[in-house]
Design a protein around this motif. Structure first.
Motif, short mmCIF file in Angstrom:
data_model
loop_
_atom_site.label_atom_id
_atom_site.label_comp_id
_atom_site.label_asym_id
_atom_site.label_seq_id
_atom_site.Cartn_x
_atom_site.Cartn_y
_atom_site.Cartn_z
N ILE A 1 0.84 -1.20 0.00
CA ILE A 1 0.00 0.00 0.00
C ILE A 1 0.88 1.25 0.00
O ILE A 1 0.66 2.18 -0.78
CB ILE A 1 -0.94 0.00 1.22
CG1 ILE A 1 -2.00 -1.10 1.07
CG2 ILE A 1 -1.60 1.36 1.40
CD1 ILE A 1 -2.92 -1.24 2.26
N GLU A 2 1.90 1.23 0.85
CA GLU A 2 2.77 2.40 0.98
C GLU A 2 3.50 2.70 -0.32
O GLU A 2 3.53 3.85 -0.79
CB GLU A 2 3.78 2.17 2.11
CG GLU A 2 4.66 3.38 2.40
CD GLU A 2 5.58 3.13 3.58
OE1 GLU A 2 5.77 4.07 4.37
OE2 GLU A 2 6.10 2.00 3.71
N SER A 3 4.10 1.68 -0.94
CA SER A 3 4.86 1.92 -2.17
C SER A 3 3.94 2.34 -3.33
O SER A 3 4.35 3.12 -4.19
CB SER A 3 5.67 0.67 -2.56
OG SER A 3 4.85 -0.47 -2.66
N ALA A 4 2.70 1.85 -3.33
CA ALA A 4 1.76 2.25 -4.37
C ALA A 4 1.39 3.73 -4.22
O ALA A 4 1.27 4.45 -5.21
CB ALA A 4 0.50 1.38 -4.31
N ILE A 5 1.22 4.17 -2.97
CA ILE A 5 0.87 5.56 -2.71
C ILE A 5 2.00 6.50 -3.13
O ILE A 5 1.78 7.55 -3.75
CB ILE A 5 0.54 5.78 -1.22
CG1 ILE A 5 -0.78 5.09 -0.85
CG2 ILE A 5 0.49 7.26 -0.87
CD1 ILE A 5 -2.00 5.65 -1.55
N PHE A 6 3.25 6.11 -2.80
CA PHE A 6 4.38 6.99 -3.08
C PHE A 6 4.93 6.83 -4.49
O PHE A 6 5.88 7.52 -4.86
CB PHE A 6 5.48 6.77 -2.05
CG PHE A 6 5.11 7.25 -0.68
CD1 PHE A 6 4.78 8.58 -0.46
CD2 PHE A 6 5.07 6.38 0.40
CE1 PHE A 6 4.43 9.03 0.79
CE2 PHE A 6 4.71 6.82 1.66
CZ PHE A 6 4.39 8.15 1.86
N ASN A 7 4.33 5.94 -5.27
CA ASN A 7 4.73 5.75 -6.66
C ASN A 7 4.08 6.84 -7.51
O ASN A 7 3.17 6.61 -8.29
CB ASN A 7 4.31 4.35 -7.14
CG ASN A 7 4.85 4.04 -8.51
OD1 ASN A 7 5.81 4.64 -8.97
ND2 ASN A 7 4.22 3.09 -9.19
N SER A 8 4.56 8.07 -7.33
CA SER A 8 3.93 9.23 -7.96
C SER A 8 5.01 10.23 -8.37
O SER A 8 6.11 10.23 -7.83
CB SER A 8 2.97 9.89 -6.96
OG SER A 8 2.58 11.17 -7.39
N ASP A 9 4.67 11.09 -9.34
CA ASP A 9 5.63 12.11 -9.79
C ASP A 9 5.43 13.42 -9.03
O ASP A 9 6.01 14.44 -9.37
CB ASP A 9 5.49 12.35 -11.30
CG ASP A 9 4.08 12.77 -11.69
OD1 ASP A 9 3.20 12.83 -10.80
OD2 ASP A 9 3.85 13.02 -12.90
#
Length: 622
Positions: A83-91
């Protein structure tokens, strides 16, 4: 400010034309709902707006640098992510800063990394944003940040996708059924969030209360033409009715004019004057308007309900648990004829398990579920229709027979039945897998009802159905003479058709409430504990005091004062996260020491900021 303009777009798949020459605009702060029947191309339009698809003709003109976030019905994530890595997978730059800070919290031995990350949070004033996204995750029940996506249910994944688009803070949010897979509490939170937040929205939703409370504009695609209504759902209903009435009046006038012009055409000699030629040219337009008619066929839901005896379903001291999670605890209930019960409760409280025990797909741990001899269940599950490869729509119905029995000894062919469910001759020979999500749900509903049940169980029946179909289904259910049990997050639907509720409160507690969903919410609000009411008064008083004090502070002090509140709340979240790490029994003594040091550092930061907050709040007292 114009964000986006749709210019004459068209889309077709083979011979099936979804829409053509559609044009509309989206402006800053618009909250637009797009309304159309299932199969009209709603999802295709959302895909085109978000850049996932392209129109066959026409174009989308966007403002330079416009940031769009898209919530699809079927989000696609890398299953190996958490969940955490999906949330922070952003530009989004601020998310990277927060991500580095969260990572530093998880590595207590690296004090330099923590200090550097903390300083970046200070420099970029990321505390408010961090608090906001943590609150979003908390409200959507996504607080287990290390959970892998591969272990999550479909509903959790949809909620994660919603959290991701909200946190990405875009200029324009494009949403496909945002309330699906949310429990009632989450839906009400999202309503309030959108009402307050300065988002620009373009969405498809069947939730009519959501439309009423969130949207300020509704665009309807009706018979290939777009109609715009500058208001909420109530305004839309009122003005649509007026529009249709006006269209009928105009069609009536066109018919009278057509009759008059037709007589003139028949009397005309072969030699034409310039004036008569112009009148002849106009005749084709008059003929078209006179023959215009609305193709508003309604679903005809007619079934031959099996006779229902006096004994229906009885629960006698039924208990059920999974490990240490109790679903039912000595539950007692005897169903009566004609009961219309709604089931509500947070996700995970056991609603679907209860339905499976009722239909004897799951056995209780103790107690008895007794089913009457005459009971015939019709069970509409969340899973929907099971699609067989290369199976056509007509073939699905013919599995139940070439002819289906109706009331009073009548029968109907499979073809005629499908026509009653708005599947025309051409659509009946389409492959089921090519139908839209809403059309598949409508077909599934047909297969449930033609089995002539006298005890109807509907588990989230409103998901993906268009508003027209929902209204017809509601009317049918109001006249259904058998027992009805409904699990739904559609509050409008529940209010209209149920008489009382089973409220699943968790840990085996089920409340039998005499009323619909709105009645229950009113009741809940009226029985708030006295202590909570007093707290509210205290909080309101504190808010007024804060406002008065802030007026006495300088501009920079006001800004600092506000930022300190955000920082303290965000640090409290971090403190809690670190404290939870101590629950790991595999920690070595050295790791415990480093974790304790990191926790103490966060506590010190909280205390420092609290002291400064008190200084500012007391600065002008007296």
């Amino acid at each position: 400010m114009n964000y986006l303009t749709v210019e004459n777009i068209s889309k077709a798949y083979g011979e099936l034309e979804l829409f053509s020459n559609l044009s509309f605009s989206i402006h800053k702060d618009d909250k637009i709902a797009f309304v159309a029947k299932n199969g009209s191309g709603k999802t295709s339009i959302l895909n085109i707006l978000s850049g996932k698809d392209t129109p066959d003709a026409g174009q989308i003109v966007m403002r330079n640098g416009l940031r769009i976030a898209f919530l699809s019905q079927s989000p696609d994530f890398d299953k190996n992510l958490t969940i955490e890595s999906a949330i922070f997978n952003s530009d989004l730059p601020i998310l990277k800063i927060i991500g580095d800070y969260e990572k530093a919290l998880q590595n207590p031995e690296d004090e330099d990394a923590y200090q550097k990350a903390f300083e970046q949070m200070e420099v970029h004033n990321a505390w408010e944003f961090e608090l906001q996204f943590k609150q979003i995750l908390f409200q959507l029940k996504l607080d287990q940040l290390d959970q892998k996506i591969s272990t999550m249910s479909g509903g959790q994944i949809k909620r994660l996708a919603l959290a991701q688009v909200l946190i990405s803070n875009p200029d324009l949010l494009v949403l496909d059924e945002p309330t699906n897979h949310l429990d009632l509490e989450m839906i009400e939170w999202l309503e309030q969030y959108f009402a307050k937040a300065k988002f620009t929205l373009f969405m498809v939703t069947h939730d009519r209360y959501f439309l009423e409370r969130v949207c300020n504009e509704i665009i309807e695609l009706d018979h290939g033409k777009l109609y715009t209504y500058k208001g909420n759902y109530s305004y839309y209903l009122e003005n649509k009715e007026a529009r249709i009435t006006q269209e009928q009046v105009e069609t009536g006038k066109a018919k009278q004019l057509f009759k008059k012009e037709l007589e003139w055409m028949r009397r005309q000699p072969k030699a034409r004057t310039t004036k008569s030629k112009s009148r002849i040219d106009d005749f084709s337009d008059i003929k078209k308007r006179a023959h215009k008619r609305r193709n508003d066929h309604k679903i005809e839901l007619e079934i031959n309900m099996e006779r229902l005896g006096s004994k229906i379903v009885e629960f006698h001291k039924v208990s059920k648990a999974f490990k240490d999670k109790s679903i039912l605890n000595a539950f007692e209930y005897v169903f009566k004829k004609g009961e219309r019960i709604g089931i509500i409760g947070k996700n995970g409280t056991g609603k679907s398990t209860f339905l499976n025990m009722l239909t004897q797909n799951i056995q209780p741990d103790s107690g008895k579920v007794i089913i009457g001899d005459t009971v015939k269940f019709g069970y509409y599950t969340q899973g929907g229709i099971k699609i067989k490869p290369q199976q056509k729509v007509i073939e699905v119905i013919k599995e139940f027979g070439e002819y289906i029995p109706l009331t009073k000894g009548r029968q109907i062919s499979a073809k005629q039945l499908l026509e009653r469910f708005l599947f025309d001759g051409k659509k009946q020979h389409d492959y089921v897998e090519k139908l839209s999500g809403g059309e598949q749900k409508r077909l599934y509903l047909c297969t449930v009802l033609i089995q002539n049940p006298n005890f109807l169980i509907l588990d989230e029946p409103t998901n993906d159905l268009d508003i027209v179909t929902l209204n017809i289904l509601e009317d049918f259910l109001l006249d259904f003479p058998g027992c009805l049990l409904v699990v739904s997050h559609d509050r409008y639907f529940m209010d209209k058709i149920v008489d009382h509720l089973f409220v699943f409160k968790g840990q085996g507690e089920v409340q039998d409430f005499p009323g619909n969903y709105s009645d229950y919410r009113t009741y809940e609000a009226s029985v708030l504990p006295v202590s909570k009411t007093k707290d509210d008064v205290v909080n309101n008083s504190e808010e007024k005091n804060k406002t008065n004090k802030a007026e006495k502070l300088s501009y920079n002090e006001q800004k600092e004062y506000k930022n300190l509140e955000s920082k303290i709340r965000a640090l409290e979240f971090d403190k809690k996260a670190l404290e939870e790490q101590f629950n790991d029994t595999t920690l070595t003594q050295d790791e415990i020491t480093k974790l304790s040091d990191k926790l103490q550092q966060v506590i010190n930061d909280i205390e420092t900021k609290e002291m400064r907050w008190f200084e500012l709040s007391e600065k002008f007292e007296s």
